[in-house]
Design a protein around this motif. Structure first.
Motif, short mmCIF file in Angstrom:
data_model
loop_
_atom_site.label_atom_id
_atom_site.label_comp_id
_atom_site.label_asym_id
_atom_site.label_seq_id
_atom_site.Cartn_x
_atom_site.Cartn_y
_atom_site.Cartn_z
N ILE A 1 -4.51 12.06 13.37
CA ILE A 1 -3.37 11.38 13.98
C ILE A 1 -3.56 9.87 13.94
CG2 ILE A 1 -2.19 10.96 16.17
CD1 ILE A 1 -2.55 13.95 16.78
N PHE A 2 -4.76 9.40 14.28
CA PHE A 2 -5.03 7.96 14.25
C PHE A 2 -4.77 7.40 12.86
CE2 PHE A 2 -8.17 8.38 17.98
CZ PHE A 2 -7.25 7.87 18.88
N ILE A 3 -5.32 8.08 11.85
CA ILE A 3 -5.16 7.57 10.48
C ILE A 3 -3.70 7.63 10.05
CG2 ILE A 3 -5.81 7.93 8.08
CD1 ILE A 3 -8.47 9.05 9.06
N GLN A 4 -3.04 8.74 10.37
CA GLN A 4 -1.63 8.89 9.99
C GLN A 4 -0.76 7.84 10.65
OE1 GLN A 4 -0.59 11.02 7.68
NE2 GLN A 4 1.52 10.30 7.84
N ASN A 5 -1.04 7.53 11.91
CA ASN A 5 -0.29 6.48 12.60
C ASN A 5 -0.50 5.13 11.92
OD1 ASN A 5 0.90 8.11 14.49
ND2 ASN A 5 -0.60 7.69 16.10
N GLY A 6 -1.73 4.89 11.46
CA GLY A 6 -1.99 3.65 10.74
C GLY A 6 -1.20 3.56 9.45
N MET A 7 -1.01 4.70 8.79
CA MET A 7 -0.31 4.74 7.51
C MET A 7 1.21 4.63 7.68
SD MET A 7 -2.56 7.78 5.75
CE MET A 7 -1.27 8.14 4.54
N THR A 8 1.73 5.16 8.78
CA THR A 8 3.18 5.25 8.93
C THR A 8 3.76 4.29 9.97
OG1 THR A 8 2.95 7.05 10.53
CG2 THR A 8 3.21 7.66 8.21
N GLN A 9 3.03 4.05 11.06
CA GLN A 9 3.58 3.26 12.16
C GLN A 9 3.04 1.83 12.21
OE1 GLN A 9 5.96 4.53 13.82
NE2 GLN A 9 5.75 6.75 13.67
N PHE A 10 1.80 1.64 11.77
CA PHE A 10 1.16 0.33 11.88
C PHE A 10 0.55 -0.04 10.53
CE2 PHE A 10 0.89 2.50 15.98
CZ PHE A 10 1.51 1.58 16.82
N LYS A 11 1.39 -0.17 9.53
CA LYS A 11 0.89 -0.36 8.17
C LYS A 11 0.05 -1.63 8.03
CE LYS A 11 4.59 2.34 6.06
NZ LYS A 11 5.71 2.38 5.09
N GLY A 12 0.37 -2.65 8.80
CA GLY A 12 -0.43 -3.87 8.74
C GLY A 12 -1.78 -3.73 9.38
N SER A 13 -1.95 -2.69 10.18
CA SER A 13 -3.22 -2.46 10.88
C SER A 13 -3.87 -1.16 10.43
CB SER A 13 -2.98 -2.43 12.40
OG SER A 13 -2.36 -3.61 12.84
N GLN A 14 -3.58 -0.77 9.21
CA GLN A 14 -4.03 0.53 8.70
C GLN A 14 -5.54 0.70 8.81
OE1 GLN A 14 -2.06 2.36 5.14
NE2 GLN A 14 -4.00 1.82 4.18
N GLU A 15 -6.30 -0.30 8.39
CA GLU A 15 -7.76 -0.19 8.42
C GLU A 15 -8.29 -0.20 9.84
OE1 GLU A 15 -9.65 0.69 5.90
OE2 GLU A 15 -7.81 0.76 4.72
N ILE A 16 -7.58 -0.84 10.75
CA ILE A 16 -7.98 -0.81 12.16
C ILE A 16 -7.91 0.61 12.69
CG2 ILE A 16 -7.39 -1.56 14.50
CD1 ILE A 16 -6.46 -4.20 13.31
N LEU A 17 -6.86 1.33 12.31
CA LEU A 17 -6.72 2.72 12.75
C LEU A 17 -7.77 3.61 12.09
CD1 LEU A 17 -4.60 3.77 14.82
CD2 LEU A 17 -4.09 1.52 13.91
N PHE A 18 -8.14 3.33 10.84
CA PHE A 18 -9.27 4.04 10.24
C PHE A 18 -10.53 3.79 11.08
CE2 PHE A 18 -7.01 4.70 6.18
CZ PHE A 18 -7.55 5.92 5.79
N GLY A 19 -10.68 2.54 11.56
CA GLY A 19 -11.83 2.22 12.39
C GLY A 19 -11.80 2.95 13.72
N THR A 20 -10.62 3.07 14.32
CA THR A 20 -10.49 3.83 15.56
C THR A 20 -10.86 5.29 15.35
OG1 THR A 20 -8.71 2.35 16.27
CG2 THR A 20 -8.90 4.46 17.42
N ALA A 21 -10.38 5.85 14.24
CA ALA A 21 -10.72 7.23 13.91
C ALA A 21 -12.21 7.38 13.66
CB ALA A 21 -9.93 7.69 12.68
N PHE A 22 -12.81 6.37 13.03
CA PHE A 22 -14.25 6.39 12.77
C PHE A 22 -15.03 6.39 14.08
CE2 PHE A 22 -18.10 4.01 10.97
CZ PHE A 22 -18.69 5.17 10.48
N GLY A 23 -14.55 5.63 15.07
CA GLY A 23 -15.20 5.63 16.38
C GLY A 23 -15.15 7.01 17.02
N LEU A 24 -14.01 7.68 16.90
CA LEU A 24 -13.90 9.04 17.44
C LEU A 24 -14.84 9.98 16.71
CD1 LEU A 24 -12.53 11.03 19.32
CD2 LEU A 24 -10.65 11.22 17.70
N TYR A 25 -14.95 9.83 15.40
CA TYR A 25 -15.90 10.63 14.61
C TYR A 25 -17.32 10.42 15.11
CZ TYR A 25 -19.01 11.67 10.67
OH TYR A 25 -20.05 12.13 9.90
N ASN A 26 -17.68 9.18 15.41
CA ASN A 26 -19.05 8.87 15.80
C ASN A 26 -19.40 9.33 17.21
OD1 ASN A 26 -20.39 7.62 13.58
ND2 ASN A 26 -19.06 5.85 13.81
#
Length: 642
Positions: free
Chosen positions: A289-314
């Protein structure tokens, strides 16, 4: 909340609160202040809490950061906790009063007496716990000197916040249930909009149904008891219970929280322990969901959402239990207990943490993923978590069960067995026999694949799942009687069975990819779906096992499914499903304990000696007709790979 256009009420979904409240104000609706509190102020409290955690991490980050224009390096994290408490309590609030006060504390007290017994002059239990949580967070920040004493300090604060958010959802749920019972559609929509999105990572079908009933439409034409039961069925996903939320007089609450079941498999171990394992699929869903939101809702912050998802993974959703985080599973040193783990380590160049290595690269756009699209990275991450990670984690728990049995620790053996079932089935399948269609782990993959390979039962369950669950029950009996040698043989049978849906997934991906490639090369206007990232992940989940059986077969599968990623869609060699088909058939003959008949057939082609040979040139037209037949049979589009 967003629709297929990424909108809510006809405007960008990222502005859902403004859109909703503006409409109420335009209509001069008296409920507008309630919407401001439940939707806007509640989210601001959550935002302030997460800002406190972000500020807490700053001493160990090099890139600094700002929140709402404020430089976090210069702000005590405790100030954000104070801010959250101020938004929750407000001005002029009297303890335990719903009339002297205007914000979320008063809103909580307003409904408290209808769901719990509160002594005169006292505050509701929920407000008491939330205020205690605010104080606990502030005390931790003070003791850790602003989270500067240890790298784990920020994790403890995150754990406190992760406990606070579900508690903060309770008053919203209470208001929703109350206004449902009093037939107030406007207030129902307000509180449904405020709280239901918190459950979007839970049962997707239940969430969509409730969203359709309570948010997207104004008139509720369904029995209230049914809606109540659907809402209550989601409680456990947030760690809530009927006892905590409470219920109104003359109403009952049943969250089935005491039923020890995973898609019908009745486990015997402690429920909380098994829940922590099975609910990894919720963390996986949130990563998506985090990554998908970055791709669809916050395209300018896409990598930030990947980072948020990465934090959840860790760290996981509940950071005080980091041993259950996805990254901890990917780096678990106990995997050496699995006999086949040596094959995986050898195949991936002595990298014992091969899954973690690939996932980190995908999250951070490194290695083979440097030139991959965001969508390719997301889909690889999701499939690797769902299948590659859980496959080895399930095996580790199964073989740990055998070891505990041999040490005559039957209780620990039973716990490990049930943890293995949790990692195999997951929590999103629910508790009913056969599960639901909300799951995402290997159990669900088998159900999806059985339609395409003709390996479903008459009740549309995967035959291989029924075999595996039966073997889990056999293992229970062997642990109970101390038959450890028999248990070891049964565990090996489970291992051999678990590979079946992943082999099917590779074959299906290869076939669909080739058809997609040929459709793009041709003149057809109907382009199917490609599964290149999924096939890339699934192939690497089984290639070490295939290589042990037949090195050449593994090389041929890798040549099609792995070697050209992420450019597979333009490479003719990556779209040769017949090569994959032949390689799998060759390897299956040599794979001890794997019955080729369990694979079934795909497009009329089987995988046992004597079955019809694979088709070298697939026809997109024949594929379309086959797909239509499947749709007629199943009546749904659900049984796709992804």
């Amino acid at each position: 909340l967003s629709d297929e256009k990424q909108e809510f009420l006809g405007r960008p979904a990222t502005k859902y609160a403004d859109s909703f409240i503006s409409d109420l104000l335009f209509l001069e609706a008296p409920e507008a202040p309630d919407a401001m509190i439940a939707i806007t102020i509640w989210m601001q409290v959550a935002h302030s809490l997460h800002s406190a955690h972000h500020a807490c991490k700053i001493p160990f980050l090099t890139d600094g950061g700002t929140v709402d224009g404020r430089h976090l390096q210069n702000i005590d994290p405790a100030l954000f906790i104070d801010e959250a408490a101020a938004y929750w309590i407000g001005d002029n609030q009297a303890t335990g009063s719903s009339s002297r006060g205007h914000l979320l504390y008063a809103l909580t007290e307003e409904m408290g007496g209808k769901f719990e017994q509160i002594p005169d002059g006292a505050e509701s239990n929920i407000n008491a716990q939330i205020i205690e949580g605010f104080n606990k967070a502030k005390n931790h920040i003070a003791i850790s000197r602003g989270c500067s004493t240890s790298k784990n300090s920020q994790l403890k604060l995150k754990g406190i916040i992760d406990e606070l958010i579900p508690l903060m959802a309770v008053p919203l749920l209470r208001h929703l249930l109350h206004h449902l019972s009093t037939d107030n559609p406007v207030m129902v929509k307000i509180f449904a909009t405020a709280v239901l999105p918190l459950f979007s990572a839970c049962s997707s079908s239940t969430y969509r149904e409730l969203k359709d009933l309570l948010i997207d439409h104004d008139v509720i034409e369904m029995q209230k008891e049914y809606i109540f039961s659907k809402i209550q069925s989601l409680y456990s996903c947030l760690g809530l219970t009927c006892d905590l939320v409470g219920h109104m007089e003359q109403e009952e609450c049943d969250d089935s929280s005491d039923l020890k079941s995973l898609a019908g498999y009745r486990y015997v171990s402690d429920q909380q322990t098994v829940n922590k394992a099975s609910q990894i699929d919720i963390d996986m869903r949130k990563v998506e969901i985090f990554i998908q939101n970055g791709m669809t809702q916050f395209k300018g912050s896409q990598e930030i959402l990947f980072g948020t998802a990465f934090g959840l993974y860790n760290y996981g959703q509940h950071s005080q239990y980091t041993e259950y985080s996805l990254s901890s599973m990917a780096r678990d040193t106990n995997r050496n207990i699995v006999p086949s783990f040596v094959s995986f380590r050898r195949y991936f160049g002595s990298d014992a943490n091969y899954v973690d290595t690939m996932l980190v690269n995908a999250f951070q756009k490194e290695g083979v993923f440097q030139l991959a699209s965001a969508d390719q990275r997301k889909r690889f991450i999701v499939f690797s978590l769902n299948y590659m990670l859980t496959y080895m984690t399930t095996l580790e728990k199964l073989y740990s069960s055998v070891r505990s049995c041999k040490y005559d620790d039957r209780k620990e053996a039973a716990v490990n067995l049930d943890l293995a079932a949790g990692y195999f089935v997951g929590s999103l399948e629910g508790k009913e026999d056969g599960g639901s269609f909300d799951g995402s782990l290997i159990f669900m993959l088998a159900k999806r694949m059985c339609v395409h390979f003709g390996t479903c039962t008459s009740s549309n369950h995967a035959r291989i799942n029924e075999r595996i669950i039966s073997l889990f029950y056999t293992s229970q009996g062997e642990i109970e009687t101390g038959a450890c040698e028999s248990l070891e043989r049964t565990v090996k049978e489970i291992e051999n069975s678990m590979i079946v849906p992943m082999i099917q997934g590779v074959l299906y991906s290869a076939r669909e990819n080739e058809i997609y490639y040929k459709q793009r090369q041709g003149t057809t206007k109907s382009i199917g779906t490609e599964f290149y990232p999924e096939g890339f992940a699934l192939a690497q989940s089984i290639l070490p096992i295939i290589e042990d059986a037949d090195t050449n077969a593994a090389k041929e599968i890798a040549a099609v499914m792995v070697d050209s990623f992420p450019f597979s869609s333009t490479d003719v060699a990556s779209n040769d499903s017949a090569k994959v088909h032949r390689a799998v058939r060759t390897a299956l003959i040599k794979l001890d304990g794997v019955d080729c008949s369990q694979i079934g057939s795909l497009g009329g082609q089987g995988f046992c000696p004597g079955d019809a040979a694979p088709i070298d040139n697939l026809s997109p037209a024949s594929h379309t007709s086959t797909s239509l037949v499947l749709l007629v049979i199943t009546g749904v589009l659900l049984f796709a790979l992804y």
